[in-house]
Write a protein that holds these residues in place. Structure first.
Motif, mmCIF file in Angstrom:
data_model
loop_
_atom_site.group_PDB
_atom_site.id
_atom_site.type_symbol
_atom_site.label_atom_id
_atom_site.label_comp_id
_atom_site.label_asym_id
_atom_site.label_seq_id
_atom_site.Cartn_x
_atom_site.Cartn_y
_atom_site.Cartn_z
ATOM 1 N N PRO A 110 -1.899 2.581 -0.165
ATOM 2 C CA PRO A 110 -0.747 1.793 -0.180
ATOM 3 C C PRO A 110 -1.053 1.138 -0.096
ATOM 4 N N PHE A 111 -1.190 -0.799 -0.294
ATOM 5 C CA PHE A 111 -1.511 -1.890 0.156
ATOM 6 C C PHE A 111 -0.829 -2.779 -0.368
ATOM 7 N N ASP A 112 -0.886 -4.021 0.681
ATOM 8 C CA ASP A 112 -0.534 -4.990 0.696
ATOM 9 C C ASP A 112 1.194 -4.929 1.117
ATOM 10 N N ILE A 113 1.280 -4.118 1.671
ATOM 11 C CA ILE A 113 3.141 -3.263 2.031
ATOM 12 C C ILE A 113 3.105 -3.514 3.803
ATOM 13 N N GLU A 114 4.144 -3.515 3.706
ATOM 14 C CA GLU A 114 4.013 -3.340 5.578
ATOM 15 C C GLU A 114 3.165 -2.578 6.564
ATOM 16 N N ASN A 115 3.389 -2.052 7.036
ATOM 17 C CA ASN A 115 2.320 -0.549 7.960
ATOM 18 C C ASN A 115 1.873 0.309 6.990
ATOM 19 N N THR A 116 1.452 -0.362 6.953
ATOM 20 C CA THR A 116 0.304 0.576 5.836
ATOM 21 C C THR A 116 -1.137 -0.058 6.479
ATOM 22 N N PHE A 117 -1.989 0.526 6.744
ATOM 23 C CA PHE A 117 -3.464 0.231 6.937
ATOM 24 C C PHE A 117 -4.177 -1.010 6.303
ATOM 25 N N TRP A 118 -4.261 -1.082 5.016
ATOM 26 C CA TRP A 118 -4.138 -1.928 3.844
ATOM 27 C C TRP A 118 -3.407 -3.191 3.391
ATOM 28 N N SER A 119 -3.293 -4.398 5.205
ATOM 29 C CA SER A 119 -2.313 -4.993 5.127
ATOM 30 C C SER A 119 -2.584 -5.903 5.914
ATOM 31 N N HIS A 120 -2.007 -7.191 5.906
ATOM 32 C CA HIS A 120 -2.358 -8.227 6.103
ATOM 33 C C HIS A 120 -2.099 -7.906 7.811
ATOM 34 N N ARG A 121 -2.942 -8.274 8.684
ATOM 35 C CA ARG A 121 -2.928 -8.506 10.849
ATOM 36 C C ARG A 121 -3.278 -9.730 10.776
ATOM 37 N N GLY A 122 -2.346 -10.232 12.003
ATOM 38 C CA GLY A 122 -1.919 -11.521 12.752
ATOM 39 C C GLY A 122 -2.407 -12.465 11.234
ATOM 40 N N GLU A 123 -3.057 -13.269 11.793
ATOM 41 C CA GLU A 123 -3.664 -14.138 10.425
ATOM 42 C C GLU A 123 -4.427 -13.585 9.170
ATOM 43 N N LEU A 124 -4.803 -12.686 9.055
ATOM 44 C CA LEU A 124 -5.388 -12.315 8.158
ATOM 45 C C LEU A 124 -4.674 -11.521 7.584
ATOM 46 N N CYS A 125 -4.674 -11.564 5.348
ATOM 47 C CA CYS A 125 -4.165 -10.951 4.183
ATOM 48 C C CYS A 125 -5.115 -10.023 3.948
ATOM 49 N N THR A 126 -3.988 -9.421 3.567
ATOM 50 C CA THR A 126 -4.743 -8.098 2.654
ATOM 51 C C THR A 126 -6.334 -8.411 2.218
ATOM 52 N N PHE A 127 -6.473 -9.474 2.101
ATOM 53 C CA PHE A 127 -8.203 -9.763 1.090
ATOM 54 C C PHE A 127 -8.563 -9.648 1.781
ATOM 55 N N ASP A 128 -8.642 -10.545 3.115
ATOM 56 C CA ASP A 128 -9.510 -10.538 3.793
ATOM 57 C C ASP A 128 -10.206 -9.335 4.946
ATOM 58 N N VAL A 129 -8.781 -8.234 5.066
ATOM 59 C CA VAL A 129 -9.083 -7.122 5.603
ATOM 60 C C VAL A 129 -9.713 -5.685 4.963
ATOM 61 N N MET A 130 -9.424 -6.178 3.628
ATOM 62 C CA MET A 130 -10.309 -5.303 2.670
ATOM 63 C C MET A 130 -12.183 -5.861 2.443
ATOM 64 N N ILE A 131 -12.489 -6.530 2.842
ATOM 65 C CA ILE A 131 -13.175 -7.328 3.115
ATOM 66 C C ILE A 131 -14.217 -7.159 4.056
ATOM 67 N N GLU A 132 -13.376 -7.217 5.241
ATOM 68 C CA GLU A 132 -14.237 -6.704 6.835
ATOM 69 C C GLU A 132 -14.350 -4.727 6.526
ATOM 70 N N GLU A 133 -12.954 -3.860 5.962
ATOM 71 C CA GLU A 133 -13.053 -2.771 6.531
ATOM 72 C C GLU A 133 -14.999 -1.913 4.953
ATOM 73 N N PHE A 134 -14.902 -2.604 4.066
ATOM 74 C CA PHE A 134 -15.460 -2.141 2.784
ATOM 75 C C PHE A 134 -16.678 -2.814 3.760
ATOM 76 N N ALA A 135 -16.824 -3.729 5.084
ATOM 77 C CA ALA A 135 -18.387 -4.488 4.682
ATOM 78 C C ALA A 135 -19.420 -5.404 3.667
ATOM 79 N N LEU A 136 -17.715 -6.272 3.171
ATOM 80 C CA LEU A 136 -18.334 -7.276 1.906
ATOM 81 C C LEU A 136 -18.316 -8.576 2.723
#
Length: 272
Positions: free
Chosen positions: A168-194
């Protein structure tokens, strides 16, 4: 200088993230991958010794084969691919040269399980606007070109993920989702080291458009307008995704190559 059958890390890095990127096949041994479980962005895994069997899968396509140092495994697999009528090259210096150049590497530990066809499967809310098109673009271009995306009713995202082994992504209470001021796209860039300069610039635009903070990026209103327009044009979410990939391809190339260019017509010359 590259030979006709090889490509430098620098040249390949310019192709990754674009629609023109060749198929990237990592043929390192399991032992080598265990030591460093990361992949060149977008690469898929295959056993080099089995190339006579899987080579036909890539007939007629451009392929780059990657082993640890650009030696026998990549050379042999590429030769078999050429027998199968693929335009196959090897990565000069292999995985080690890519890593030494400081280029991005995607940690395999962050990838969801693959299905029987070797694809990652993702699920999110139907009727996408910004993040739910931007994230699939990032995954298709930099993580898994064969990734599958399921768009379902918001209330069913988590349950569908569990039943169909989809992330699941871009849904509340999942790993791949918004974190604070970051949107899910930000999170994926960070987690995938991109976190390349171009992707970070694009992330700023996506974040501003996705979180209604349009003042944070001059380009965000344009992205939001185009995204909302696409959502009105297409009733089919997958058709909208296909159209959205081209939109993000254009924004990415602007972020990478064209931020210093401006429109120069009319010239505003003083008439005699």
């Amino acid at each position: 200088m590259s030979s006709f059958a090889s490509i430098s890390p620098e040249k390949l890095s310019r192709l990754i993230g674009t629609p023109e990127c060749p198929v990237l096949i990592d043929v390192r041994t399991e032992e080598d991958v265990a030591v460093d479980p990361r992949l060149v962005p977008g690469a898929i895994r295959r056993r080099a010794e089995d190339a006579p069997g899987w080579g036909q899968e890539f007939a007629g396509r451009s392929v780059i084969v990657i082993c640890m140092r650009g030696g026998k495994l990549a050379q042999g697999a590429a030769a078999w691919l050429r027998i199968a009528k693929a335009a196959a090259e090897t990565l000069e210096g292999g995985f080690e040269a890519w890593k030494a150049a400081g280029l991005p590497l995607v940690p395999t530990t962050k990838l969801p399980p693959r299905d029987a066809e070797g694809r990652t499967v993702w699920v999110t809310r139907a009727r996408p606007k910004v993040d739910r098109i931007a994230c699939p673009w990032l995954i298709r271009r930099f993580v898994d070109p064969q990734a599958v995306f399921l768009y379902v009713a918001p209330s069913e995202v988590v349950a569908v993920g569990e039943r169909f082994r989809a992330a699941p992504f871009d849904i509340e209470n999942t790993f791949w989702s918004h974190r604070g001021e970051l949107c899910t796209f930000d999170v994926m860039i960070e987690e995938f080291a991109l976190a390349t300069p171009a992707l970070l610039r694009l992330a700023g635009i996506v974040r501003a458009a996705d979180t209604a903070r349009l003042d944070q990026s001059p380009e965000a209103p344009g992205l939001l307008a185009a995204s909302l327009g696409l959502s009105r044009i297409y009733d089919d979410d997958l058709a909208q995704l296909d159209a959205g990939l081209a939109l993000y391809d254009a924004f990415y190339r602007w972020c990478r190559d064209a931020t210093g260019e401006s429109h120069n017509w009319p010239t505003n010359k003083v008439k005699p």
